[in-house]
Motif scaffolding. Structure first.
Motif, short mmCIF file in Angstrom:
data_model
loop_
_atom_site.label_atom_id
_atom_site.label_comp_id
_atom_site.label_asym_id
_atom_site.label_seq_id
_atom_site.Cartn_x
_atom_site.Cartn_y
_atom_site.Cartn_z
N THR A 65 12.95 8.58 -0.50
CA THR A 65 13.56 9.61 -1.35
C THR A 65 12.52 10.41 -2.15
N CYS A 66 11.21 10.20 -1.89
CA CYS A 66 10.17 10.84 -2.70
C CYS A 66 9.64 12.10 -2.04
N ASP A 67 9.17 13.02 -2.90
CA ASP A 67 8.53 14.23 -2.38
C ASP A 67 7.04 13.96 -2.17
N GLU A 68 6.31 14.99 -1.76
CA GLU A 68 4.89 14.83 -1.41
C GLU A 68 4.04 14.42 -2.61
N LYS A 69 4.33 14.97 -3.77
CA LYS A 69 3.58 14.64 -4.98
C LYS A 69 3.77 13.17 -5.36
N GLN A 70 5.00 12.70 -5.27
CA GLN A 70 5.29 11.31 -5.60
C GLN A 70 4.67 10.34 -4.58
N LEU A 71 4.65 10.77 -3.31
CA LEU A 71 4.01 9.94 -2.28
C LEU A 71 2.52 9.76 -2.54
N LYS A 72 1.89 10.83 -3.02
CA LYS A 72 0.47 10.75 -3.36
C LYS A 72 0.25 9.79 -4.53
N LEU A 73 1.16 9.86 -5.51
CA LEU A 73 1.07 8.97 -6.67
C LEU A 73 1.26 7.51 -6.24
N ILE A 74 2.21 7.28 -5.33
CA ILE A 74 2.47 5.92 -4.83
C ILE A 74 1.23 5.37 -4.12
N ALA A 75 0.59 6.21 -3.30
CA ALA A 75 -0.61 5.78 -2.59
C ALA A 75 -1.72 5.41 -3.57
N ASP A 76 -1.83 6.21 -4.65
CA ASP A 76 -2.85 5.94 -5.67
C ASP A 76 -2.56 4.62 -6.39
N ILE A 77 -1.29 4.37 -6.70
CA ILE A 77 -0.90 3.12 -7.38
C ILE A 77 -1.19 1.92 -6.48
N LYS A 78 -0.87 2.03 -5.19
CA LYS A 78 -1.13 0.93 -4.25
C LYS A 78 -2.61 0.60 -4.18
N SER A 79 -3.44 1.67 -4.20
CA SER A 79 -4.89 1.47 -4.17
C SER A 79 -5.37 0.74 -5.42
N GLN A 80 -4.81 1.12 -6.57
CA GLN A 80 -5.20 0.46 -7.83
C GLN A 80 -4.71 -0.99 -7.87
N ILE A 81 -3.56 -1.25 -7.25
CA ILE A 81 -3.05 -2.63 -7.19
C ILE A 81 -4.03 -3.51 -6.42
N LYS A 82 -4.55 -3.00 -5.30
CA LYS A 82 -5.54 -3.75 -4.52
C LYS A 82 -6.80 -4.02 -5.33
N ASP A 83 -7.24 -3.00 -6.09
CA ASP A 83 -8.43 -3.17 -6.93
C ASP A 83 -8.20 -4.26 -7.98
N LYS A 84 -7.02 -4.25 -8.58
CA LYS A 84 -6.70 -5.27 -9.59
C LYS A 84 -6.69 -6.67 -8.99
N GLU A 85 -6.20 -6.80 -7.77
CA GLU A 85 -6.18 -8.12 -7.12
C GLU A 85 -7.59 -8.66 -6.91
N HIS A 86 -8.54 -7.77 -6.59
CA HIS A 86 -9.94 -8.19 -6.46
C HIS A 86 -10.50 -8.63 -7.81
N VAL A 87 -10.12 -7.91 -8.86
CA VAL A 87 -10.57 -8.27 -10.21
C VAL A 87 -10.01 -9.63 -10.62
N PHE A 88 -8.74 -9.87 -10.29
CA PHE A 88 -8.14 -11.17 -10.61
C PHE A 88 -8.88 -12.29 -9.91
N PHE A 89 -9.28 -12.07 -8.66
CA PHE A 89 -10.03 -13.08 -7.91
C PHE A 89 -11.34 -13.41 -8.62
N ASP A 90 -12.05 -12.37 -9.10
CA ASP A 90 -13.30 -12.60 -9.82
C ASP A 90 -13.06 -13.31 -11.15
N MET A 91 -11.97 -12.96 -11.83
CA MET A 91 -11.65 -13.62 -13.10
C MET A 91 -11.38 -15.11 -12.89
N GLU A 92 -10.61 -15.41 -11.85
CA GLU A 92 -10.22 -16.80 -11.60
C GLU A 92 -11.39 -17.68 -11.22
N ALA A 93 -12.50 -17.06 -10.78
CA ALA A 93 -13.69 -17.85 -10.45
C ALA A 93 -14.27 -18.52 -11.68
#
Length: 239
Positions: A65-93
């Motif tokens: 149900t999203c337009d092109e602008k929202q799709l771009k925002l979703i892609a950016d959020i997904k990318s940041q989620i992946k980055d956060k997961e890597h940071v969590f891995f380093d924190m848990e070490a």
């Protein structure tokens, strides 16, 4: 009149003892603070992971149900989620965590997390030294067994040493992984397989079939020890 020597020594010891008690009291307080901080960080990471998981699930429904602008925002959020997961891995070490199945079976619930980079690198160096020394010993043992063609006792000692060596490696590597080392999966799997094969050779009854495979196994052990010793630590666990 001056104090006796033993009295002066006793007073000095008593003074140092009082200082030790005060220092230990501060240490206990700091340790309690550290434990509370560790629990808080671990709880926050778990909460963040759950929130990100729920958000990721919600984002999967949006593109319908999203337009092109929202799709771009979703892609950016997904990318940041992946980055956060890597940071969590380093924190848990640097945070205590439950051992995996293998370490739980071998060590129980003992905390194997090393809290400083210095301690982590020191443990890696010990692992490398252990691997190097044992490689030399195993190569010498395999060559010795080749000279004693029909001497089963030397074979059993060598195969027992192999089983112990590979079991020890898998434990040490599991501890390294728990402390943030990104050891290649094929390297760890190779040691599990080697443990199994060494156990088979150790328990294989004497006979014609054993003698047929014996020389091949010893030659493979020499080649394996030599090739594994040549692998750099960057190939095994890049930092």
């Amino acid at each position: 009149m001056s104090k006796p020597t033993f009295q002066a020594e006793w007073e000095e010891i008593e003074k140092e003892y009082q200082q030790l008690q005060e220092t230990h009291k501060v240490y206990r307080h700091k340790l309690e603070e550290l434990t509370n901080l560790q629990a808080t960080c671990s709880s926050s990471i778990s909460k963040q992971r759950k929130s990100l998981k729920d958000l990721r699930h919600s984002l999967k429904k949006c593109p319908q149900t999203c337009d092109e602008k929202q799709l771009k925002l979703i892609a950016d959020i997904k990318s940041q989620i992946k980055d956060k997961e890597h940071v969590f891995f380093d924190m848990e070490a640097y945070l205590p965590k439950k051992n995996g199945l293998y370490l739980s079976l071998v060590l129980g619930n003992v905390n194997v997390t090393l809290l400083s980079n210095q301690a982590k690198f020191a443990y890696k160096d010990e692992y490398e030294k252990f691997k190097l020394y044992m490689t030399i010993i195993l190569m010498f043992g395999a060559i010795t067994c080749l000279f004693f063609l029909n001497y089963r006792v030397t074979d059993e000692i060598f195969n027992f040493l192999l089983v112990w060596y590979y079991c020890t490696l898998t434990i040490r590597e599991s501890i390294l992984i728990s402390n943030g080392s990104r050891i290649k999966g094929w390297w760890v799997s190779h040691h599990y397989v080697s443990t199994f094969l060494s156990g088979v050779m150790l328990t294989w009854p004497e006979g014609q079939m054993y003698q047929m495979f014996r020389s091949q196994f010893l030659a493979f052990s020499i080649y394996q020890s030599k090739s594994c010793g040549c692998l750099s630590r960057r190939q095994l666990y890049p930092l």
